[in-house]
Design a protein around this motif. Sequence first.
Motif, PDB file in Angstrom:
ATOM      1  N   LYS A  75       0.857  -1.181   0.000  1.00  0.00           N
ATOM      2  CA  LYS A  75       0.000   0.000   0.000  1.00  0.00           C
ATOM      3  C   LYS A  75       0.898   1.238   0.000  1.00  0.00           C
ATOM      4  CE  LYS A  75      -3.769  -2.436   2.261  1.00  0.00           C
ATOM      5  NZ  LYS A  75      -4.593  -2.577   3.472  1.00  0.00           N
ATOM      6  N   PRO A  76       0.327   2.394  -0.377  1.00  0.00           N
ATOM      7  CA  PRO A  76       1.195   3.559  -0.561  1.00  0.00           C
ATOM      8  C   PRO A  76       2.107   3.907   0.617  1.00  0.00           C
ATOM      9  CG  PRO A  76      -0.994   4.035  -1.421  1.00  0.00           C
ATOM     10  CD  PRO A  76      -1.068   2.688  -0.757  1.00  0.00           C
ATOM     11  N   TYR A  77       1.679   3.656   1.821  1.00  0.00           N
ATOM     12  CA  TYR A  77       2.444   4.077   3.007  1.00  0.00           C
ATOM     13  C   TYR A  77       3.328   2.971   3.554  1.00  0.00           C
ATOM     14  CZ  TYR A  77      -1.527   1.605   4.887  1.00  0.00           C
ATOM     15  OH  TYR A  77      -2.477   0.648   5.119  1.00  0.00           O
ATOM     16  N   GLN A  78       3.398   1.865   2.838  1.00  0.00           N
ATOM     17  CA  GLN A  78       4.219   0.751   3.312  1.00  0.00           C
ATOM     18  C   GLN A  78       5.576   0.741   2.611  1.00  0.00           C
ATOM     19  OE1 GLN A  78       1.436  -2.464   2.501  1.00  0.00           O
ATOM     20  NE2 GLN A  78       0.585  -2.318   4.574  1.00  0.00           N
ATOM     21  N   GLY A 100       6.886   4.875  -5.579  1.00  0.00           N
ATOM     22  CA  GLY A 100       6.316   5.497  -4.386  1.00  0.00           C
ATOM     23  C   GLY A 100       6.733   4.912  -3.051  1.00  0.00           C
ATOM     24  N   LYS A 102       9.499   3.666  -0.080  1.00  0.00           N
ATOM     25  CA  LYS A 102      10.795   3.817   0.570  1.00  0.00           C
ATOM     26  C   LYS A 102      11.412   2.440   0.802  1.00  0.00           C
ATOM     27  CE  LYS A 102      12.640   6.269   4.601  1.00  0.00           C
ATOM     28  NZ  LYS A 102      12.851   7.559   3.917  1.00  0.00           N
ATOM     29  N   VAL A 128       3.309   5.904  14.733  1.00  0.00           N
ATOM     30  CA  VAL A 128       2.160   5.957  13.812  1.00  0.00           C
ATOM     31  C   VAL A 128       1.448   7.299  13.889  1.00  0.00           C
ATOM     32  CG1 VAL A 128      -0.111   4.936  13.335  1.00  0.00           C
ATOM     33  CG2 VAL A 128       1.827   3.462  13.987  1.00  0.00           C
ATOM     34  N   PRO A 129       1.068   7.973  12.812  1.00  0.00           N
ATOM     35  CA  PRO A 129       1.287   7.606  11.419  1.00  0.00           C
ATOM     36  C   PRO A 129       2.413   8.421  10.799  1.00  0.00           C
ATOM     37  CG  PRO A 129      -0.395   9.281  11.513  1.00  0.00           C
ATOM     38  CD  PRO A 129       0.172   9.150  12.911  1.00  0.00           C
ATOM     39  N   HIS A 130       3.400   8.793  11.602  1.00  0.00           N
ATOM     40  CA  HIS A 130       4.439   9.708  11.129  1.00  0.00           C
ATOM     41  C   HIS A 130       5.588   9.014  10.410  1.00  0.00           C
ATOM     42  CE1 HIS A 130       2.625  13.129  13.231  1.00  0.00           C
ATOM     43  NE2 HIS A 130       2.245  12.219  14.104  1.00  0.00           N
ATOM     44  N   GLN A 131       5.567   7.702  10.409  1.00  0.00           N
ATOM     45  CA  GLN A 131       6.642   6.965   9.738  1.00  0.00           C
ATOM     46  C   GLN A 131       6.054   5.947   8.773  1.00  0.00           C
ATOM     47  OE1 GLN A 131       8.577   5.718  13.583  1.00  0.00           O
ATOM     48  NE2 GLN A 131      10.375   6.569  12.575  1.00  0.00           N
ATOM     49  N   VAL A 132       6.840   5.600   7.788  1.00  0.00           N
ATOM     50  CA  VAL A 132       6.414   4.530   6.880  1.00  0.00           C
ATOM     51  C   VAL A 132       6.256   3.242   7.673  1.00  0.00           C
ATOM     52  CG1 VAL A 132       7.368   5.376   4.710  1.00  0.00           C
ATOM     53  CG2 VAL A 132       8.854   4.160   6.296  1.00  0.00           C
ATOM     54  N   MET A 133       5.404   2.364   7.166  1.00  0.00           N
ATOM     55  CA  MET A 133       5.179   1.081   7.814  1.00  0.00           C
ATOM     56  C   MET A 133       5.994  -0.008   7.103  1.00  0.00           C
ATOM     57  SD  MET A 133       1.673  -1.158   7.835  1.00  0.00           S
ATOM     58  CE  MET A 133       0.631  -0.067   8.794  1.00  0.00           C
TER      59      MET A 133
END
Lengths: 343, 343, 343, 343
Positions: A75-78, A100, A102, A128-133
Motif C-alpha cells: 500500500k502507498p504508506y508501506q 512510491g 521507501k 504511527v502515522p508519522h513513519q512509513v510502515m
Amino acid sequence: MKFSFKNDYSEGCHPDILQALLQYNADQQAGYGEDEYSLKAKELIKEKIKKTDSEIYFVSGGTQANLIVISSVLKPYQCVISASPGHILNNETGAIEATGHKILSIETEDGKLRPSDIIPVLENHKNVPHQVMPKLVYISNSTELGTIYQSKELEELSVFCRQYNLYLFMDGARLGHGLMSEISDLTLDKVAGLTDIFYLGGTKNGALLGEAIIVNNAALQEDFAFNIKQKGALLAKGRLLGIQFLELMKGNLYFDLAKHANQQAMKIKNALQAKGVKFLSDTYTNQIFPILNNDLIQILSVNFEFYIWKKIDDNYSAIRLITSWNTGDAPVNQFIDVIEDNL
Amino acid sequence: MKFSFKNDYSEGCHPDILQALLQYNADQQAGYGEDEYSLKAKELIKEKIKKTDSEIYFVSGGTQANLIVISSVLKPYQCVISASPGHILNNETGAIEATGHKILSIETEDGKLRPSDIIPVLENHKNVPHQVMPKLVYISNSTELGTIYQSKELEELSVFCRQYNLYLFMDGARLGHGLMSEISDLTLDKVAGLTDIFYLGGTKNGALLGEAIIVNNAALQEDFAFNIKQKGALLAKGRLLGIQFLELMKGNLYFDLAKHANQQAMKIKNALQAKGVKFLSDTYTNQIFPILNNDLIQILSVNFEFYIWKKIDDNYSAIRLITSWNTGDAPVNQFIDVIEDNL
Amino acid sequence: MKFSFKNDYSEGCHPDILQALLQYNADQQAGYGEDEYSLKAKELIKEKIKKTDSEIYFVSGGTQANLIVISSVLKPYQCVISASPGHILNNETGAIEATGHKILSIETEDGKLRPSDIIPVLENHKNVPHQVMPKLVYISNSTELGTIYQSKELEELSVFCRQYNLYLFMDGARLGHGLMSEISDLTLDKVAGLTDIFYLGGTKNGALLGEAIIVNNAALQEDFAFNIKQKGALLAKGRLLGIQFLELMKGNLYFDLAKHANQQAMKIKNALQAKGVKFLSDTYTNQIFPILNNDLIQILSVNFEFYIWKKIDDNYSAIRLITSWNTGDAPVNQFIDVIEDNL
Amino acid sequence: MKFSFKNDYSEGCHPDILQALLQYNADQQAGYGEDEYSLKAKELIKEKIKKTDSEIYFVSGGTQANLIVISSVLKPYQCVISASPGHILNNETGAIEATGHKILSIETEDGKLRPSDIIPVLENHKNVPHQVMPKLVYISNSTELGTIYQSKELEELSVFCRQYNLYLFMDGARLGHGLMSEISDLTLDKVAGLTDIFYLGGTKNGALLGEAIIVNNAALQEDFAFNIKQKGALLAKGRLLGIQFLELMKGNLYFDLAKHANQQAMKIKNALQAKGVKFLSDTYTNQIFPILNNDLIQILSVNFEFYIWKKIDDNYSAIRLITSWNTGDAPVNQFIDVIEDNL
C-alpha cells in the motif's frame, strides 16, 4: 580479445533455447503470455516448486520484476526492508522509490538478513502515522555478495515474517546459483514454501532474457497481471519468454547450468586459496571476490576483464569475478595459470 | 487449426533475425545496450532517418516505450493530448497515469489529430494553476484505426506544436505499415525531422520484441538513459534488441516486411470492396475493418480468428482483420474464397 | 469596491469560530489531531451522521481530500469514474493522476451520475489486464453545476455500486448546500449510510479551511491516517480544524449557514425568473447560472464581480453567481434592483 | 494539568494574528493566495530577505513544503541527499518517496552536512545510468537535533553545491530559532543568498499554520504554483496564510518570538549545566537534550510532559525539551526548581 569475467550476461543463450525458437518460429500463438509454451512452462515450474496453487508470470528482467512485485504488494504508506548491498537499493536508479515506496537499509556484513537485523528497524518505526510502515522483507539468494541462505536461515526468516505480518520476497536473479552452491541445503520447493513471492532468474542463467515471478501467497495473486501490463512488462510475443523457460525447465537444465557456473568459479577460488589468497567474502556461488596485489591485478587485466570491487589498502584490492553457464575450461585454466605464474 | 487475423504479433520473428542470433550467440559483449550490435544498429537507423544527432534507445514494447517517453519528457503538472482511440488511453492499464500524468482525450473520427482539434483543448486549459498544462501531443502512425498521416498533415501538426510550445511524439508501433501504405507520401526521415521524439516498432514488424525510441529534440536527450533503467526497461542482454534491429535495418528489410503486410490486407480489402462491402474506416495499412452480415461472420469464424470490433446494427458488425509480415498467400486467398462464395 | 458573487470562499469565517479560536488559544493541546477539540468535533459529527463506527479525519481543502481518499482507496491499476464536470477532472491540476490513477469521464447534462451512465463504461473495460479497472465512483453533491442528488437517486447509485463491487465516494465540498436545498429530500445520515466514504466541506460553508473526511466502509478505515500524513495533510496544530468543526457542528449552525447561502441565491433566481430569464441549469443551491444579454452583463459588472461561464450566442452568455453563508441582503437586493431596472 | 515541553506546536497562535483575523474577517478577497494580505506579506518577506526577485508561496506545513519543493525541483531519476536525522527521512511517512524520489542518508553526529560528508556519496553514484543521480542537498536549520549552521558553514556548502551542480534546499521549519540562536552569525538575507530554495516556518513560531516557501533560483520558479495546486496545498482562503505572515513579518515579531523560545530553553540548559548535567548534543536553540537519571525523569514526569529521546544506559536517558514563543517563565522556573531540588 580479452575474456570477460565481468558478469553473467555477456553471452547469448543456451543452444537448446535457440533451437526451440527456430522450431516454433512459424506457429501462430495467442499473445501476451497466453501462448501454449508459456502455459507449459508454468506447469513445469509448478512441478518443480511442488506448489500447484502458485501463480507464475514471466517478465523481462530483474529490475522490472522487483519494481512490479513491490509496487503490487504494498500500500502507498508501506515500505521495504533490505540489506544494504541489496540490488534495489544501489543499482536500479531509484526504480522502487519511483513507484512510491521507501526502502529501509540494514547494514549487514554478508548481505543477508536475519530476524535480529530486522527487529531494531521495526522498533524504530512505531511512531504511527508519522513513519512509513515496514511491510516487505526483500532478500536475494544468492546475494549481491555471492553468499547464500541455508534452509534453517530461510525458515527462521519466514517464521519471523509471518509472526510480524511482513511479506517475504526473494530476488532470485541468481537463485539457480544459490541453490546449486556446493554448501547449500536449500531447495526450490522449500523456497516456494517459505516465501510469499519470489522469482527465478533466467537472464543470468542461460536465457536471452526473462525472470519467472512466482506468487505463492494467494492474497497477493489477485489481479497481479494488471500490474505487469501497467508497468510495460507484458510482452506481446510472450512466447519468447515461454519458450525459454520451457527449455530451461526441461529435465535439470536450469540447475545444471547454474552448477556449471558455480564450479568454474570454485576452480578459480580453490587455486587462489591454495596460493594463500584471501577473499572479501566467503562465497560458494558463481561470484568470487579475491583480494590481490595491484601488480597482479595489472597483469591479469592484460587478458581478462573484471571489476575492481573495492580498494583494500594502497597495495591490495578486491576484484569481482563472475562465471556463467557458458564459461569454458580454457579461460578458467588460463586465468589460474596466470595466478600460479605470478604468486 | 484456424488461421488468425487477430493481430500482427502471433508468430515468431523473421528468419534473418534467428540466424543472426545463432551466429552471434557465443560472442561476449558488454551488457545494457553497449554491445557492438546495438551500436551498429543505431548507426544504421541514423542513416535511414538522416539525422546523426538523434539519440536512439531500444526497449521491449510499445507500452514501455510510451510510458518512458512521456514520463521522461513531462514535468509533474504537464499532460498529454491524444486522439480518443489512442493506445495510451485505452489499452495500457493506465500506464501513463501511473507515472503521474493525465491524458486529455480528443474525439476524432479517424484517430488522427489536427491543429484544429487541439486548439479548443488549449483554450479550455488556461485557468493557471488550477488545471494541468497540455505539453505533449501523442499521435500514432499508422493509427489504432489503421489510418495514416500524410506529409502535409504531419508538417502542419509539427509547425503548430512548435508554435504553441508543445512536444510532438509519434507512437510508431506500426510506423513501417504507416509509411509503406500505398497512399503514404511520408518518409522516415521526414518523421524524424518533424517530431521531437518517436519510435520505430519492431514487435509488430518482424522482431521477437523491440521498439527503437528515437530522440530528435536535443533538449529531451539529456539523461534519457536513466529513465529507461528506472522503469525496468534496460535489458542486461541488450544484444537481443541490437541484433534484431541490426537485421531489420539491413537493406530495406524493415520496409519490405511492412509493405508485404499491407499488401495482404489490401488484397482482402479489394476483394471485399468488389463485393460491395463497406468499411468502418478507410484504411490502407495492415488493418481493415469490414462491415459484414453476422451470418457471414459466423461462417468465416469456422476457419479464421479475428476480433468482432463493433456492432453496427442487429444484422451487421464490423470485424478487424490484421495481416503481418508473415501472412502468406494461402490464408488470404482462402479467406477471399469464403467471402466470394458467400456474398 | 465591487461586491463579489464569484465564489463562496471570499470572506473569512463565521464569528463563532473566531471567538472559539480566541477562547482556546492559550490551551496546550496534543498535536496532529489528537487535541480535545478535534475529538469532540468527531463525536458531534458521528451523532449527526448517526454512525458511531465511521472514522473521521480533518484535512485542509477539497483537492487534498480528493487525492487522499482516492489514492488511499485504490490499488495501482484501479481507476475512478466521474461525471465530466467533476472537479477532479477539470480543476485540480491533475492531482489524482499525480497519485497514479486514471479518471474515466462520463458526459452528463446535469453533472450527476446514474447507473445507466456507468454501465457502458464498465462494459468497455473488460479487456483484462489491458485496461484499467473501474473501482470508485466519484460524485459531488451539490455538483459543480449546482444540481443535487435526491434520496432515491443516491440509493439507486449505492445499490448499483455494491452490486458491481465499486466504491461510492461523495465530494461534499458543498454538501451543506446540497442537503439544504429547498427541493432536497436527502439527509446527512442517509449520505453516510449510502456511501463508502464522503466529506463534509467546511471551507465553502463558514470555516477558514477544512473538510471532514468520513470513512464509513470499515475496509477502507485501516491505516487511513498514514495516507493523510504522507500527503502532507496532517496539520501539527490540528486544533485549528477541530475547533472549527466543533463550532460548525454545534446545534444546527452548519446547516443554517448553507440554508442562508441557498436562500440568497434563490432570491436572485426568483427575481430573474419573474423577468423571464432562462438558466443554464435548473439549480436550487447557492450556485445559479442565468443567461443574460451581454449589455446587461456589462451593466451588472459595474458593481458586481462574477464569472462569465459560457457564451450562448453573439448576444447572450450564461454567468455564474455564487452566494455564501455571509452574503447579506444588501448586495442581493442591489443586484435584483439592477436587474429589474434593466429588464 | 501537566505543562508540556513536548513540542512547539501545542498552543494556538500569537494574539496579533487572532486580532488581524478578527479585523479583516468580513473583507471580500480573491481566493487562492491572490488576496491583498498575501501580496503584502510577500513584499515584507522580500524586504527582509533583501531579494526582490525571489518568488514566495505559502503552504500549510513542513511535510507539505518538503514534498512540494523536492518533487517540483527534481527530474524522475534524481534524488535527495540528507543527513540521517533529516525530518524527510524519518518522520514524514515516506512522503518524498511517494512522489518518486529516493533520499540518500548520510550519518552525521550533529545532524548537519558538510562538503566532506557529501563527496563520498557523489563518488559512489557514478555508475550511469544504473544509479539515481544525486541532485538536491536537503538541510535543516535549526536541525532536528537543535544544532545550527553558521555563515561560514552555509557558504562552504553553497559554493560546493554550485560547483557540483546540486541544488541547496533549507528546511526552515525552525529557521527563526536557528537564526536567533545566541551563537548564530547567520542572517535571513544570507540564507536567501546562499540557497536555491528554502522555507520560513510559521507553524512552530507563532502561527496557526503556515510555511513560506521562498524560491531564489530563477530556474526553479517557473510554473511552481502548478505543483502547489496539484499536491492539494493551495488553500481557497489563502488569506488565512497571508494574514498570519503579514503579522509575523511586521517589525521584528517573527524573530522576537523565536528569540524568546530560545531564551527559555537556555535558562533550563544553564540551570542543568550548573548542576553538572551532560547533554546529548550541544544546542543553542529551543530544543535541548539533557541526560538525566531515570529517577529524576520519573519525578519530572509528575508535572511535565516531554519525550524520552534515547536510552543512554540502564540508569540514564536523554530527554527532549522544547520551548516555544509562548513558554512563560512560570513553567520554566518550576522545572528548574524540581531539578535543583533533586540534583
